[in-house]
Design a protein around this motif. Structure first.
Motif, PDB file in Angstrom:
ATOM      1  N   SER A  36      86.850  11.299 -22.870  1.00  0.00           N
ATOM      2  CA  SER A  36      87.259  11.227 -21.471  1.00  0.00           C
ATOM      3  C   SER A  36      87.634  12.887 -21.219  1.00  0.00           C
ATOM      4  CB  SER A  36      88.268  10.387 -20.956  1.00  0.00           C
ATOM      5  OG  SER A  36      89.546  10.735 -21.719  1.00  0.00           O
ATOM      6  N   ASP A  37      87.235  13.161 -20.188  1.00  0.00           N
ATOM      7  CA  ASP A  37      87.580  14.611 -19.782  1.00  0.00           C
ATOM      8  C   ASP A  37      88.950  14.882 -19.087  1.00  0.00           C
ATOM      9  OD1 ASP A  37      84.839  15.503 -20.096  1.00  0.00           O
ATOM     10  OD2 ASP A  37      84.203  14.858 -18.059  1.00  0.00           O
ATOM     11  N   PRO A  38      89.591  15.886 -19.276  1.00  0.00           N
ATOM     12  CA  PRO A  38      91.069  16.074 -19.023  1.00  0.00           C
ATOM     13  C   PRO A  38      91.105  16.015 -17.323  1.00  0.00           C
ATOM     14  CG  PRO A  38      90.293  17.977 -20.244  1.00  0.00           C
ATOM     15  CD  PRO A  38      89.096  17.244 -20.042  1.00  0.00           C
ATOM     16  N   PRO A  39      92.083  15.201 -16.980  1.00  0.00           N
ATOM     17  CA  PRO A  39      92.452  14.959 -15.608  1.00  0.00           C
ATOM     18  C   PRO A  39      92.656  16.182 -14.831  1.00  0.00           C
ATOM     19  CG  PRO A  39      94.226  14.358 -16.832  1.00  0.00           C
ATOM     20  CD  PRO A  39      93.484  14.946 -17.815  1.00  0.00           C
ATOM     21  N   LEU A  40      91.716  17.337 -14.682  1.00  0.00           N
ATOM     22  CA  LEU A  40      91.997  18.434 -13.985  1.00  0.00           C
ATOM     23  C   LEU A  40      91.983  18.475 -12.608  1.00  0.00           C
ATOM     24  CD1 LEU A  40      89.956  20.972 -16.089  1.00  0.00           C
ATOM     25  CD2 LEU A  40      92.240  20.403 -16.491  1.00  0.00           C
ATOM     26  N   ARG A  41      91.080  17.495 -11.923  1.00  0.00           N
ATOM     27  CA  ARG A  41      90.868  17.231 -10.615  1.00  0.00           C
ATOM     28  C   ARG A  41      92.294  16.737 -10.216  1.00  0.00           C
ATOM     29  NH1 ARG A  41      85.845  14.648  -7.801  1.00  0.00           N
ATOM     30  NH2 ARG A  41      84.979  16.329  -8.966  1.00  0.00           N
ATOM     31  N   ALA A  42      92.898  15.419 -10.638  1.00  0.00           N
ATOM     32  CA  ALA A  42      93.970  14.884 -10.371  1.00  0.00           C
ATOM     33  C   ALA A  42      95.148  15.991 -10.667  1.00  0.00           C
ATOM     34  CB  ALA A  42      94.302  13.608 -11.096  1.00  0.00           C
ATOM     35  N   LEU A  43      95.058  16.609 -11.474  1.00  0.00           N
ATOM     36  CA  LEU A  43      96.166  17.562 -11.619  1.00  0.00           C
ATOM     37  C   LEU A  43      96.495  18.695 -10.677  1.00  0.00           C
ATOM     38  CD1 LEU A  43      98.434  18.930 -13.264  1.00  0.00           C
ATOM     39  CD2 LEU A  43      96.433  20.314 -14.639  1.00  0.00           C
ATOM     40  N   TRP A  44      95.437  19.134 -10.208  1.00  0.00           N
ATOM     41  CA  TRP A  44      95.227  20.345  -9.133  1.00  0.00           C
ATOM     42  C   TRP A  44      95.565  19.695  -7.951  1.00  0.00           C
ATOM     43  CZ3 TRP A  44      96.180  25.114  -9.534  1.00  0.00           C
ATOM     44  CH2 TRP A  44      96.112  25.772 -10.771  1.00  0.00           C
ATOM     45  N   TRP A  45      94.999  18.466  -7.639  1.00  0.00           N
ATOM     46  CA  TRP A  45      95.453  17.773  -6.325  1.00  0.00           C
ATOM     47  C   TRP A  45      96.867  17.664  -6.141  1.00  0.00           C
ATOM     48  CZ3 TRP A  45      93.049  17.400  -1.795  1.00  0.00           C
ATOM     49  CH2 TRP A  45      91.600  17.618  -1.605  1.00  0.00           C
ATOM     50  N   THR A  46      97.461  16.951  -7.285  1.00  0.00           N
ATOM     51  CA  THR A  46      98.986  16.826  -7.219  1.00  0.00           C
ATOM     52  C   THR A  46      99.567  17.890  -7.272  1.00  0.00           C
ATOM     53  OG1 THR A  46      98.554  14.907  -8.530  1.00  0.00           O
ATOM     54  CG2 THR A  46     100.637  15.791  -8.515  1.00  0.00           C
ATOM     55  N   GLY A  47      99.136  19.056  -7.997  1.00  0.00           N
ATOM     56  CA  GLY A  47      99.956  20.560  -7.939  1.00  0.00           C
ATOM     57  C   GLY A  47      99.884  21.177  -6.600  1.00  0.00           C
ATOM     58  N   GLY A  48      98.780  21.082  -5.858  1.00  0.00           N
ATOM     59  CA  GLY A  48      98.404  21.682  -4.521  1.00  0.00           C
ATOM     60  C   GLY A  48      99.475  20.763  -3.655  1.00  0.00           C
ATOM     61  N   ALA A  49      99.547  19.498  -3.574  1.00  0.00           N
ATOM     62  CA  ALA A  49     100.096  18.885  -2.655  1.00  0.00           C
ATOM     63  C   ALA A  49     101.728  18.992  -2.848  1.00  0.00           C
ATOM     64  CB  ALA A  49      99.975  17.302  -2.753  1.00  0.00           C
ATOM     65  N   ALA A  50     101.949  19.191  -4.081  1.00  0.00           N
ATOM     66  CA  ALA A  50     103.450  19.268  -4.522  1.00  0.00           C
ATOM     67  C   ALA A  50     103.872  20.790  -4.068  1.00  0.00           C
ATOM     68  CB  ALA A  50     103.615  19.279  -6.064  1.00  0.00           C
ATOM     69  N   ALA A  51     102.856  21.729  -4.471  1.00  0.00           N
ATOM     70  CA  ALA A  51     103.194  23.233  -3.822  1.00  0.00           C
ATOM     71  C   ALA A  51     103.781  23.036  -2.287  1.00  0.00           C
ATOM     72  CB  ALA A  51     102.251  24.063  -4.286  1.00  0.00           C
ATOM     73  N   PHE A  59     106.471  27.610  -3.667  1.00  0.00           N
ATOM     74  CA  PHE A  59     104.914  27.489  -3.699  1.00  0.00           C
ATOM     75  C   PHE A  59     104.204  28.068  -4.942  1.00  0.00           C
ATOM     76  CE2 PHE A  59     100.601  28.446  -2.586  1.00  0.00           C
ATOM     77  CZ  PHE A  59     100.011  27.366  -2.136  1.00  0.00           C
ATOM     78  N   ALA A  60     104.676  29.293  -5.228  1.00  0.00           N
ATOM     79  CA  ALA A  60     104.008  30.268  -6.250  1.00  0.00           C
ATOM     80  C   ALA A  60     104.678  29.316  -7.595  1.00  0.00           C
ATOM     81  CB  ALA A  60     104.498  31.552  -6.184  1.00  0.00           C
ATOM     82  N   GLY A  61     105.953  28.994  -7.763  1.00  0.00           N
ATOM     83  CA  GLY A  61     106.410  28.522  -9.010  1.00  0.00           C
ATOM     84  C   GLY A  61     105.408  27.068  -9.405  1.00  0.00           C
ATOM     85  N   THR A  62     105.277  26.370  -8.216  1.00  0.00           N
ATOM     86  CA  THR A  62     104.487  25.036  -8.448  1.00  0.00           C
ATOM     87  C   THR A  62     103.156  25.293  -8.817  1.00  0.00           C
ATOM     88  OG1 THR A  62     105.995  23.939  -6.820  1.00  0.00           O
ATOM     89  CG2 THR A  62     103.955  22.766  -7.437  1.00  0.00           C
ATOM     90  N   ILE A  63     102.468  26.530  -8.201  1.00  0.00           N
ATOM     91  CA  ILE A  63     100.952  26.569  -8.620  1.00  0.00           C
ATOM     92  C   ILE A  63     100.820  27.217 -10.113  1.00  0.00           C
ATOM     93  CG2 ILE A  63      99.307  28.245  -8.151  1.00  0.00           C
ATOM     94  CD1 ILE A  63      99.507  25.901  -6.039  1.00  0.00           C
ATOM     95  N   GLN A  64     101.879  27.912 -10.278  1.00  0.00           N
ATOM     96  CA  GLN A  64     102.038  28.328 -11.740  1.00  0.00           C
ATOM     97  C   GLN A  64     102.392  27.443 -12.538  1.00  0.00           C
ATOM     98  OE1 GLN A  64     105.161  31.608 -11.803  1.00  0.00           O
ATOM     99  NE2 GLN A  64     103.839  33.073 -10.662  1.00  0.00           N
ATOM    100  N   GLY A  65     103.118  26.374 -12.724  1.00  0.00           N
ATOM    101  CA  GLY A  65     103.406  25.187 -13.295  1.00  0.00           C
ATOM    102  C   GLY A  65     101.890  24.607 -13.560  1.00  0.00           C
ATOM    103  N   THR A  66     101.330  24.369 -12.433  1.00  0.00           N
ATOM    104  CA  THR A  66     100.024  23.682 -12.281  1.00  0.00           C
ATOM    105  C   THR A  66      98.995  24.472 -13.411  1.00  0.00           C
ATOM    106  OG1 THR A  66     100.538  22.687 -10.342  1.00  0.00           O
ATOM    107  CG2 THR A  66      98.190  22.435 -11.047  1.00  0.00           C
ATOM    108  N   ALA A  67      99.113  25.528 -13.388  1.00  0.00           N
ATOM    109  CA  ALA A  67      98.227  26.433 -14.087  1.00  0.00           C
ATOM    110  C   ALA A  67      98.638  26.397 -15.705  1.00  0.00           C
ATOM    111  CB  ALA A  67      98.312  27.737 -13.505  1.00  0.00           C
TER     112      ALA A  67
END
Length: 208
Positions: free
Chosen positions: A61-76, A120-128
């Motif tokens: 299975s592919d890594p859950p990148l879409r779910a990760l970035w949707w969650t990270g963006g919303a959390a940011a 915001f920047a810290g959450t995006i960096q954590g997602t990355a």
């Protein structure tokens, strides 16, 4: 007359020599076509192993990148709004000059905007970081939890070492602890819930 290497015992001598492997001078009389056939079979086996490995990797299975970035963006975005509201409330309602790095003479709106931008920047960096660990680490969730825990601990301690009002330092430290822990737990939960328990990671080892 004993059988020669050209006879029906060309692979070895009868009797007590029958179970031994062929000696160098005996191997020199073997049929060249048999040696070539064995040399062709080895690359074919390696090719079959390569195809099987490729199919196994493709089936994962592919890594859950879409779910990760949707969650990270919303959390940011949500974290930035909450940080802005928290600073406005602390400064206007309770007179606490948080965040402590903004200074005592900074207006409430610029101080809240600066802290919201940091959140915001810290959450995006954590997602990355989680994205990078998904591509490189055998246990990305565990690695992210360790790195995120260390980062949250530092963000909690650093405000207490800055010059400024003590109440502002404690308020900033508490907000950093709550927000950082929430981001680490949220991203870890999203990735852990989207990945299988077996074959996790590039090397196929199980676990988080």
């Amino acid at each position: 007359m004993p059988d020669s290497s050209f006879g029906r015992y060309s692979g070895g001598l009868p009797g007590r020599h029958a179970g031994r492997s062929a000696r160098p001078w005996e191997r020199s009389f073997r049929c060249p076509s048999g040696a070539r056939r064995r040399q062709v079979e080895a690359p074919a086996q390696r090719y079959e192993d390569f195809v099987a490995l490729h199919e196994e990797i493709a089936a994962r299975s592919d890594p859950p990148l879409r779910a990760l970035w949707w969650t990270g963006g919303a959390a940011a975005f949500g974290g930035a709004m909450l940080a802005f509201a928290a600073v406005i409330g602390l400064r206007t309602l309770f007179g606490v000059e948080a965040p402590v790095f903004a200074g005592e003479h900074t207006a409430a709106e610029p101080a809240a905007a600066s802290y919201a931008l940091c959140a915001f920047a810290g959450t995006i960096q954590g997602t990355a970081l989680m994205h990078l660990l998904l591509a490189t680490s055998a246990r990305p969730v565990r690695a992210f939890a360790w790195i995120g825990g260390i980062a949250v601990a530092l963000l909690t301690i650093v405000p207490l070492t800055l010059k400024g009002p003590l109440d502002a330092a404690f308020a900033t430290s508490g907000m950093n602890l709550a927000g950082g822990a929430a981001v680490v737990v949220l991203l870890s939960a999203v990735v852990a819930g989207s990945r299988p328990f077996s074959g996790d990671g590039p090397d196929g080892r199980g676990g988080w």
